[in-house]
Design an enzyme around this catalytic site. Structure first.
Site, PDB file in Angstrom:
ATOM      1  N   LYS A  22       1.027  -1.288   0.051  1.00 28.54           N
ATOM      2  CA  LYS A  22       0.055   0.151  -0.026  1.00 28.54           C
ATOM      3  C   LYS A  22       0.853   1.335   0.058  1.00 28.54           C
ATOM      4  O   LYS A  22       1.769   1.293   0.898  1.00 28.54           O
ATOM      5  CB  LYS A  22      -0.791   0.031   1.410  1.00 28.54           C
ATOM      6  CG  LYS A  22      -1.971   0.996   1.245  1.00 28.54           C
ATOM      7  CD  LYS A  22      -3.368   0.623   0.737  1.00 28.54           C
ATOM      8  CE  LYS A  22      -4.337   1.538   0.569  1.00 28.54           C
ATOM      9  NZ  LYS A  22      -3.969   2.691  -0.606  1.00 28.54           N
ATOM     10  N   LYS A  33       4.968   2.157   8.537  1.00 30.61           N
ATOM     11  CA  LYS A  33       3.961   2.781   8.986  1.00 30.61           C
ATOM     12  C   LYS A  33       2.464   1.815   9.032  1.00 30.61           C
ATOM     13  O   LYS A  33       1.990   2.065  10.135  1.00 30.61           O
ATOM     14  CB  LYS A  33       3.172   4.043   7.960  1.00 30.61           C
ATOM     15  CG  LYS A  33       2.532   4.907   8.337  1.00 30.61           C
ATOM     16  CD  LYS A  33       2.277   5.956   7.195  1.00 30.61           C
ATOM     17  CE  LYS A  33       3.543   6.987   6.834  1.00 30.61           C
ATOM     18  NZ  LYS A  33       3.299   7.654   5.720  1.00 30.61           N
ATOM     19  N   LYS A  65       5.273   2.295  -2.794  1.00 24.98           N
ATOM     20  CA  LYS A  65       5.256   3.983  -3.171  1.00 24.98           C
ATOM     21  C   LYS A  65       5.456   4.076  -4.598  1.00 24.98           C
ATOM     22  O   LYS A  65       6.350   3.443  -5.093  1.00 24.98           O
ATOM     23  CB  LYS A  65       6.174   4.816  -2.513  1.00 24.98           C
ATOM     24  CG  LYS A  65       5.698   6.205  -2.139  1.00 24.98           C
ATOM     25  CD  LYS A  65       4.720   6.267  -0.967  1.00 24.98           C
ATOM     26  CE  LYS A  65       4.037   7.814  -0.901  1.00 24.98           C
ATOM     27  NZ  LYS A  65       3.599   7.888   0.088  1.00 24.98           N
ATOM     28  N   SER A 103      -7.419   4.740   4.584  1.00 22.53           N
ATOM     29  CA  SER A 103      -7.424   3.858   3.368  1.00 22.53           C
ATOM     30  C   SER A 103      -7.776   2.617   3.500  1.00 22.53           C
ATOM     31  O   SER A 103      -8.420   2.081   2.751  1.00 22.53           O
ATOM     32  CB  SER A 103      -5.978   4.235   2.738  1.00 22.53           C
ATOM     33  OG  SER A 103      -6.027   5.504   2.006  1.00 22.53           O
TER      34      SER A 103
HETATM   35  P1  NAD Z   1       0.105  18.211  -1.232  1.00 25.54           P
HETATM   36  O1  NAD Z   1       0.765  18.385  -2.538  1.00 25.54           O
HETATM   37  O2  NAD Z   1      -1.596  18.436  -0.763  1.00 25.54           O
HETATM   38  O3  NAD Z   1       0.607  19.753  -0.175  1.00 25.54           O
HETATM   39  C1  NAD Z   1       2.087  19.955  -0.058  1.00 25.54           C
HETATM   40  C2  NAD Z   1       2.101  21.254   0.519  1.00 25.54           C
HETATM   41  O4  NAD Z   1       3.391  21.460   0.825  1.00 25.54           O
HETATM   42  C3  NAD Z   1       1.657  22.364  -0.724  1.00 25.54           C
HETATM   43  O5  NAD Z   1       1.020  23.430   0.172  1.00 25.54           O
HETATM   44  C4  NAD Z   1       3.020  22.939  -0.989  1.00 25.54           C
HETATM   45  O6  NAD Z   1       2.979  24.075  -1.440  1.00 25.54           O
HETATM   46  C5  NAD Z   1       3.743  22.845   0.073  1.00 25.54           C
HETATM   47  N1  NAD Z   1       5.429  22.865   0.171  1.00 25.54           N
HETATM   48  C6  NAD Z   1       6.016  21.948  -1.090  1.00 25.54           C
HETATM   49  N2  NAD Z   1       7.245  22.433  -0.650  1.00 25.54           N
HETATM   50  C7  NAD Z   1       7.245  23.318   0.429  1.00 25.54           C
HETATM   51  C8  NAD Z   1       8.583  23.894   0.926  1.00 25.54           C
HETATM   52  N3  NAD Z   1       9.846  23.476   0.230  1.00 25.54           N
HETATM   53  N4  NAD Z   1       8.414  24.659   1.668  1.00 25.54           N
HETATM   54  C9  NAD Z   1       7.027  25.109   2.314  1.00 25.54           C
HETATM   55  N5  NAD Z   1       5.918  24.468   1.660  1.00 25.54           N
HETATM   56  C10 NAD Z   1       6.183  23.711   0.645  1.00 25.54           C
HETATM   57  O7  NAD Z   1       0.631  17.296  -0.276  1.00 25.54           O
HETATM   58  P2  NAD Z   1       0.114  16.546   0.973  1.00 25.54           P
HETATM   59  O8  NAD Z   1      -0.670  15.253   0.579  1.00 25.54           O
HETATM   60  O9  NAD Z   1      -0.422  17.371   1.907  1.00 25.54           O
HETATM   61  O10 NAD Z   1       1.278  15.847   1.533  1.00 25.54           O
HETATM   62  C11 NAD Z   1       2.394  16.474   2.100  1.00 25.54           C
HETATM   63  C12 NAD Z   1       3.306  15.511   2.843  1.00 25.54           C
HETATM   64  O11 NAD Z   1       2.564  14.834   3.698  1.00 25.54           O
HETATM   65  C13 NAD Z   1       4.154  14.681   2.007  1.00 25.54           C
HETATM   66  O12 NAD Z   1       5.614  14.481   2.466  1.00 25.54           O
HETATM   67  C14 NAD Z   1       3.540  13.319   1.820  1.00 25.54           C
HETATM   68  O13 NAD Z   1       4.172  12.307   1.467  1.00 25.54           O
HETATM   69  C15 NAD Z   1       2.979  13.242   3.324  1.00 25.54           C
HETATM   70  N6  NAD Z   1       1.717  12.503   3.473  1.00 25.54           N
HETATM   71  C16 NAD Z   1       0.614  12.593   2.786  1.00 25.54           C
HETATM   72  C17 NAD Z   1      -0.473  11.833   2.999  1.00 25.54           C
HETATM   73  C18 NAD Z   1      -1.874  12.289   2.356  1.00 25.54           C
HETATM   74  O14 NAD Z   1      -2.845  11.346   2.899  1.00 25.54           O
HETATM   75  N7  NAD Z   1      -2.075  13.311   1.529  1.00 25.54           N
HETATM   76  C19 NAD Z   1      -0.670  10.823   4.299  1.00 25.54           C
HETATM   77  C20 NAD Z   1       0.763  10.576   4.839  1.00 25.54           C
HETATM   78  C21 NAD Z   1       1.830  11.297   4.678  1.00 25.54           C
END
Ligand code: NAD
Length: 454
Positions: free
Chosen positions: A108, A132, A144, A388
């Site tokens: 996953k 995780k 991934k 999920s």
């Molecule tokens: P997203 O694309 O919705 O949002 C990413 C955000 O980070 C955006 O606001 C972007 O502008 C900002 N960003 C990117 N680079 C940046 C920087 N250098 N400085 C400041 N802001 C920056 O992505 P997301 O789904 O929110 O994922 C964010 C993180 O969380 C990732 O590491 C992802 O792997 C992790 N994550 C996401 C989920 C999920 O359910 N979406 C679950 C677990 C982990």
């Protein structure tokens, strides 16, 4: 100091130790009053994962055979995707899917679109998914995917063609009982809908369970969009209760204002925590009185998804945001945001990693020595994969839960996961980071051992 830090190269087998460069430390350094790191401060995400994995492996006395199996991903698929762009030209994109382990169940993990995607990043993210899922206690392995592209410069049509080409290329890898993708950075319900459609057409029949994070009308789960940020807040509140930090006396800063960051900020605010700083890749804002998160979300949604130009706070830099005098810092953007170079400047007492890999191993050591409690990514952002899993179960059974039921279950699972890791950290007197790896590794190693090898 609440925990004793276990140095990542302490007692590690010689061949591993030799591969880990130790930073030279000047005894006369001006940093005398400051903590310094004794470990290689690698910003390569796979190396950063292995650094923590090695420490945990040593603590549980993991045998060489299982160490070798779990150190390496079980499968890495790399594809070239020729896509017709809107101007008629053909552009070739590199796509990846890494399956780290299927010891506990089908693999996953999300799919990321970003110019930083490469094999090492996807390998690290896949391994983090294995740990995780083990911590969240769901019957999945870890995977991934990603495509090296700049989605902000691509049209919706180009993104759709690229997503469908990636799905076709991975159609024998994905499977409801084999490998189940989900959204990650720059992907969401829209991309998941394209994947469901393409996969269903290729294989025949409607297969909503092939991905999670789908739109509700295609079999998505209530509560999934908010699940990761909600879990980030739940794990922060659990830590705050252990540390006797009162929500209404705490201030927070949140880096990243996408799915995870904005929802975490919203739940912090709802819990009574004053969110004084927010940022995304375009801008960062500070407001001592607290930022109105609902307004910030509405502004972002009306402003092409970015915060730039938001009027609810004073403009600061992203570096300043991380260094704000707050109680809680939630890095929810991307990797390597807190490293040995800025860890000493962090004022927060509690760091909750919404993003995957926002702190390096060098930063871990400094933060720990400075008394900062860090809730690691593989615990803190596990709420997303938990819901999920609920989505996948609902698709398989055809019975759908209410949002209230989903949230209740997800909160209970998150609290249990937090307590399990907390117990390991107090038992071995180790940081929450290493405790999370120890907990996960023990479980995945047991399954790997009992399933055996050729
Ligand atoms: P997203 O694309 O919705 O949002 C990413 C955000 O980070 C955006 O606001 C972007 O502008 C900002 N960003 C990117 N680079 C940046 C920087 N250098 N400085 C400041 N802001 C920056 O992505 P997301 O789904 O929110 O994922 C964010 C993180 O969380 C990732 O590491 C992802 O792997 C992790 N994550 C996401 C989920 C999920 O359910 N979406 C679950 C677990 C982990």
């Amino acid at each position: 100091m609440l925990f004793r830090y276990i140095f990542p190269n302490f007692g590690v087998p010689k061949e591993i130790k030799n591969s880990m460069a130790i930073t030279t430390i000047s005894k006369k350094s001006k940093l005398k009053q400051q903590q310094i790191t004794t470990v290689k401060d690698s910003t390569n995400p796979f190396e950063a994962m292995i650094q923590r994995f090695d420490v945990a492996a040593k603590i549980i006395g993991l045998e060489h055979d299982v160490y070798e199996v779990l150190k390496n991903p079980s499968k890495l698929i790399e594809v070239s995707l020729p896509i017709k762009m809107d101007d008629g030209s053909i552009k070739v994109f590199e796509g990846y899917r890494v399956i780290h382990s299927t010891a506990l169940g089908p693999s996953k993990g999300g799919i990321r679109y970003s110019p930083a995607v490469d094999a090492d990043e996807v390998k690290a993210l896949a391994a983090w998914m294995t740990w995780k899922c083990a911590i969240a206690d769901i019957p999945y392995g870890g995977a991934k995917g990603g495509i090296n592209c700049d989605p902000r410069t691509m049209s919706v049509g180009e993104l759709e063609r690229m997503t469908r080409a990636y799905t076709a290329a991975m159609s024998d890898v994905f499977g409801v009982d084999k490998d189940i993708p989900a959204p990650d950075m720059n992907t969401g319900p829209r991309e998941m809908a394209w994947i469901v459609d393409e996969f269903s057409k290729l294989k025949g029949g409607f297969t909503p369970g092939i991905v999670t994070g789908k739109p509700l009308h295609l079999g998505g789960s209530l509560g999934r969009v908010e699940a990761t940020g909600r879990g980030v807040c739940t794990s922060a509140l659990e830590a705050m209760s252990k540390l006797k930090m009162k929500a209404d006396k705490c201030k927070a800063a949140v880096q990243g204002f996408g799915n995870v960051g904005s929802i975490s900020a919203k739940h912090f605010e709802a819990a009574g925590i004053k969110v004084v700083g927010i940022s995304d890749h375009t801008a960062a804002y500070y407001n001592a009185k607290g930022i109105d998160i609902e307004k910030a979300i509405a502004y972002r949604d009306s402003n092409k998804g970015v915060l730039k130009g938001f009027k609810g706070g004073e403009l600061i830099t992203n570096e300043e945001l991380l260094e704000l005098k707050v109680d809680i810092l939630a890095p929810c953007a991307t990797e390597n945001q807190i490293t040995a170079a800025n860890a000493n400047k962090i004022h927060a007492k509690l760091i909750v990693e919404g993003a995957n890999g926002p702190c390096t191993a060098g930063a871990d050591e400094i933060l720990h020595n400075n008394g900062v409690i860090l809730i690691p990514d593989i615990l803190a952002n596990g709420g997303g994969v938990t819901v999920s899993y609920f989505e996948w179960v609902q698709n398989r059974t055809g019975y759908y839960y209410s949002e209230e039921e989903i949230n209740k279950r997800a909160d209970r699972w998150m609290k249990q996961a937090f307590q399990n890791v907390w117990n390991v950290s107090t038992k071995y007197k180790i940081s929450m980071r290493i405790a999370a790896y120890v907990f996960a590794l023990e479980k995945v190693a047991t399954a790997t051992r009992s399933r055996g090898a050729y």
